[in-house]
Design an enzyme around this catalytic site. Structure first.
Site, PDB file in Angstrom:
ATOM      1  N   ASP A  64       0.585  -1.768   2.299  1.00  0.00           N
ATOM      2  CA  ASP A  64       1.249  -3.023   1.597  1.00  0.00           C
ATOM      3  C   ASP A  64       2.023  -2.527   0.291  1.00  0.00           C
ATOM      4  OD1 ASP A  64       0.111  -4.527   3.526  1.00  0.00           O
ATOM      5  OD2 ASP A  64      -1.791  -4.973   2.156  1.00  0.00           O
ATOM      6  N   LYS A  91       6.794  -1.045   2.312  1.00  0.00           N
ATOM      7  CA  LYS A  91       7.630  -0.240   3.321  1.00  0.00           C
ATOM      8  C   LYS A  91       8.550  -0.969   3.992  1.00  0.00           C
ATOM      9  CE  LYS A  91       3.473   0.573   5.242  1.00  0.00           C
ATOM     10  NZ  LYS A  91       2.591   0.020   4.238  1.00  0.00           N
ATOM     11  N   LYS A 118      10.148  -3.773   3.185  1.00  0.00           N
ATOM     12  CA  LYS A 118      11.258  -4.101   2.690  1.00  0.00           C
ATOM     13  C   LYS A 118      12.257  -2.752   2.293  1.00  0.00           C
ATOM     14  CE  LYS A 118      13.406  -4.203  -1.931  1.00  0.00           C
ATOM     15  NZ  LYS A 118      13.605  -4.663  -3.468  1.00  0.00           N
ATOM     16  N   ALA A 175      -0.531  -4.110  10.854  1.00  0.00           N
ATOM     17  CA  ALA A 175       0.380  -3.865   9.811  1.00  0.00           C
ATOM     18  C   ALA A 175       0.935  -5.479   9.639  1.00  0.00           C
ATOM     19  CB  ALA A 175       1.449  -2.939  10.310  1.00  0.00           C
ATOM     20  N   GLY A 176       1.521  -5.728   8.420  1.00  0.00           N
ATOM     21  CA  GLY A 176       2.428  -6.987   7.990  1.00  0.00           C
ATOM     22  C   GLY A 176       3.523  -6.148   7.159  1.00  0.00           C
ATOM     23  N   HIS A 177       4.590  -6.060   7.521  1.00  0.00           N
ATOM     24  CA  HIS A 177       5.753  -5.563   6.683  1.00  0.00           C
ATOM     25  C   HIS A 177       6.765  -6.932   6.495  1.00  0.00           C
ATOM     26  CE1 HIS A 177       5.164  -1.297   8.405  1.00  0.00           C
ATOM     27  NE2 HIS A 177       3.992  -1.880   7.896  1.00  0.00           N
ATOM     28  N   THR A 186      -8.771  -5.894   9.790  1.00  0.00           N
ATOM     29  CA  THR A 186      -7.875  -7.147  10.151  1.00  0.00           C
ATOM     30  C   THR A 186      -8.490  -7.768  11.364  1.00  0.00           C
ATOM     31  OG1 THR A 186      -6.330  -5.781  11.457  1.00  0.00           O
ATOM     32  CG2 THR A 186      -6.004  -5.803   9.038  1.00  0.00           C
ATOM     33  N   GLN A 194       0.241   0.930   7.509  1.00  0.00           N
ATOM     34  CA  GLN A 194      -0.665   1.320   6.521  1.00  0.00           C
ATOM     35  C   GLN A 194      -0.582   2.192   5.484  1.00  0.00           C
ATOM     36  OE1 GLN A 194      -1.647   1.199  10.439  1.00  0.00           O
ATOM     37  NE2 GLN A 194      -1.361  -0.700   9.786  1.00  0.00           N
ATOM     38  N   THR A 197      -8.254   3.175   8.764  1.00  0.00           N
ATOM     39  CA  THR A 197      -7.814   2.654  10.127  1.00  0.00           C
ATOM     40  C   THR A 197      -7.931   3.675  11.308  1.00  0.00           C
ATOM     41  OG1 THR A 197      -5.925   1.249  11.102  1.00  0.00           O
ATOM     42  CG2 THR A 197      -5.453   3.382   9.744  1.00  0.00           C
ATOM     43  N   ARG A 221      -6.072 -12.308   3.223  1.00  0.00           N
ATOM     44  CA  ARG A 221      -6.896 -12.132   1.927  1.00  0.00           C
ATOM     45  C   ARG A 221      -6.548 -11.695   0.764  1.00  0.00           C
ATOM     46  NH1 ARG A 221     -10.205  -7.654   5.422  1.00  0.00           N
ATOM     47  NH2 ARG A 221      -8.152  -6.947   5.888  1.00  0.00           N
ATOM     48  N   ARG A 240      -5.875  -9.353  -2.167  1.00  0.00           N
ATOM     49  CA  ARG A 240      -5.892  -7.851  -2.446  1.00  0.00           C
ATOM     50  C   ARG A 240      -6.613  -7.296  -3.505  1.00  0.00           C
ATOM     51  NH1 ARG A 240       0.249  -7.490  -0.863  1.00  0.00           N
ATOM     52  NH2 ARG A 240       0.345  -7.510   1.406  1.00  0.00           N
ATOM     53  N   ASP A 300       8.612  -4.799 -11.304  1.00  0.00           N
ATOM     54  CA  ASP A 300       8.795  -6.001 -11.855  1.00  0.00           C
ATOM     55  C   ASP A 300       7.553  -6.975 -12.286  1.00  0.00           C
ATOM     56  OD1 ASP A 300       8.938  -6.096  -8.847  1.00  0.00           O
ATOM     57  OD2 ASP A 300       8.699  -8.231  -9.289  1.00  0.00           O
TER      58      ASP A 300
END
Ligand code: GDP
Ligand code: IMO
Ligand code: MG
Length: 429
Positions: free
Chosen positions: A13, A16, A18, A39-41, A129, A230, A245, A309, A311, A339
């Site tokens: 997370d 990547k 972006k 994965a969640g990109h 996950t 990951q 993982t 969830r 983090r 930021d």
């Protein structure tokens, strides 16, 4: 040409997705080489937000070809949902998406097994996950797995049933009552139906011998970016095992996951957050279980892209970052979410660990089992909104000092700083 690599240096997370989207216009091909829908990109542009799980993040650049490599594992249900969402939002998905015939399938019962193993672990659970990642990679190495190329073969359903039966025997041996178990809110049989609908739809997807495709395109001087999933600290060999993982997330995984020689690796972009997060269980030396950690979670909106969830949050861990840079041969660093620190008067970063009475700057084997006690170095915060800064000329002095400090510790230049989720919010240094 060589294959450039982009991967996460922490516990996933890092942003990547972006950064791949930002770089995609420079690449003819973007390709995933490991992991699956764990994965969640996230990609944001034009006030739109997309979360990709299996499809490479180059899909939003209309001239980029996206390849799901042999090292990836695929759940047809999730994969098709992803395609539908893109198509419904007028994103082109046709001959710009190719899948390796050698990529393995995640069966509904792999997801069931993931839950069975986690429940059996009790307090020692990984915090998976529950996308079936561990069981699917286990079957791959056990030489039991089904692959994308098998879908078209006449005995596919038979082989599916045989493997499912094997899985159910294991489930039984754990006394797990799967009749009550839900996958994506569905009973196993209902999910299985949707899964087969996904298999049918996949018959229309372009399936290729991706190792030839990639190598041929390299020969033809095409530019290729391999997108990691990951992060290095979740690598099955080098992460905080067993809280990892089930794939090799490091740069070496690119060779296996795409079928290219080590001599064909070019630049290696390492992505890290200006602080640290981790989702799921396992060691996290710089974790802040206090109001500062909560502030990082609030400001950074640190909730999982795949599971929602919260983090776990903490300061940057430079000893761990150095370890990751070493393992991957990082040539370019990219610091994201700078930021998020806008309102912090002081910023800390772990530079060493106190471990068994001495201070160390590396990640020892024992890191998986014993508490490493970080030694922090403090720097001044910039306390100004940097989310609209795009030129190095407008970078506040304190942020520059933080960048220089990290570069000095790590020994690799920071090439990019990300200052917001949108693709425009980037500073090229
Ligand atoms: P990935 O798995 O590495 O692609 O990262 P995720 O998408 O899971 O998580 C990163 C989250 O941070 C997403 O919600 C992104 O939209 C967001 N993000 C990425 N870069 C930045 C950034 O520089 N600043 C802020 N505030 N958010 C960012
Ligand atoms: P991206 O690509 C963050 C974590 C899980 C769990 C452990 C094992 O979005 O950065 P698994 O489902 O693989 O068996 O879970 O790894 N994990 C991730 N954490 N980002 C990810 O992917 C992750 N993929 C898996 O939370 O701790
Ligand atoms: Mg993610």
């Amino acid at each position: 040409m060589k294959v450039d690599v982009l991967l996460g240096l922490q516990w996933g997370d890092e942003g990547k997705g972006k950064i791949v989207d930002v770089l995609a216009p420079q690449y003819d091909i973007v390709t995933r080489f490991q992991g699956g829908p764990n994965a969640g990109h996230t990609i944001e542009f034009d006030n739109k937000k997309f979360i990709l799980h299996t499809i490479p993040s180059g899909i939003f650049n209309s001239s980029t070809i996206n390849v799901v490599g042999n090292g990836v594992i695929i759940d047809p249900y999730i994969f098709n949902k992803e395609i539908d969402n893109l198509v419904n939002n007028n994103i082109k998905v046709d001959d710009n998406l190719l899948i390796s015939k050698k990529a393995h399938l995640i069966l509904p019962t792999h997801r069931l097994l993931d839950a069975v193993y986690e429940q059996a672990k009790g307090k020692a659970k990984i915090g998976s996950t529950l996308k079936g990642i561990g069981p699917a990679y286990t079957d791959k190495t056990a030489r039991l797995g089904l692959r994308i190329g098998n879908i078209e073969q006449t005995d596919f359903e038979k082989r599916y049933r045989e493997l499912k039966e094997k899985h159910l025997l294991i489930v039984k041996s754990y006394n797990f009552n799967y009749q009550d178990f839900k996958i994506e809110g569905m009973a196993l049989e209902e999910y299985e139906e949707k899964w087969f609908a996904g298999i049918n739809k996949m018959k229309q997807i372009h399936k290729i011998d991706s190792e030839y495709f990639i190598n041929q395109n390299l020969k033809n001087n095409k530019t290729i970016l391999a997108e990691g999933a990951q992060g290095t600290m979740l690598d099955v060999d080098f992460g905080t095992y067993p809280f990892v993982t089930s794939s090799n997330t490091v740069a070496a995984g690119v060779c296996i996951g795409l079928g290219i020689a080590p001599s064909k690796i070019g630049k290696v972009f390492g992505i890290f957050k200006a602080y640290c997060t981790r989702v799921g269980s396992g060691p996290f030396p710089t974790e802040l279980e206090n109001e500062i950690g909560q502030k990082l979670r609030d400001e950074g909106n640190e909730y999982g892209s795949t599971t929602g969830r919260p983090r776990r949050c903490g300061w940057l861990d430079l000893a761990a970052l150095k370890y990751s840079v070493m393992l991957n041969g990082i040539t370019h660093l990219c610091m994201t979410k700078a930021d998020v620190l806008n309102t912090f008067p002081k910023i800390e970063a772990g530079v060493q660990y106190n471990f068994k009475g001495s201070s160390i700057e590396y990640v020892p084997f024992e890191a998986s089992y014993e508490k490493l006690d970080p030694v922090y170095q403090e720097t001044e915060g910039w306390q100004t909104d940097i989310s609209k800064v795009t030129s190095p000329d407008n970078v506040p002095k304190q942020l520059f000092d933080y960048i220089k400090f990290v570069e000095k510790e790590i020994g690799v230049p920071i090439a990019m700083v990300s200052v917001g989720p949108d693709r425009e919010q980037i500073i090229n240094l």
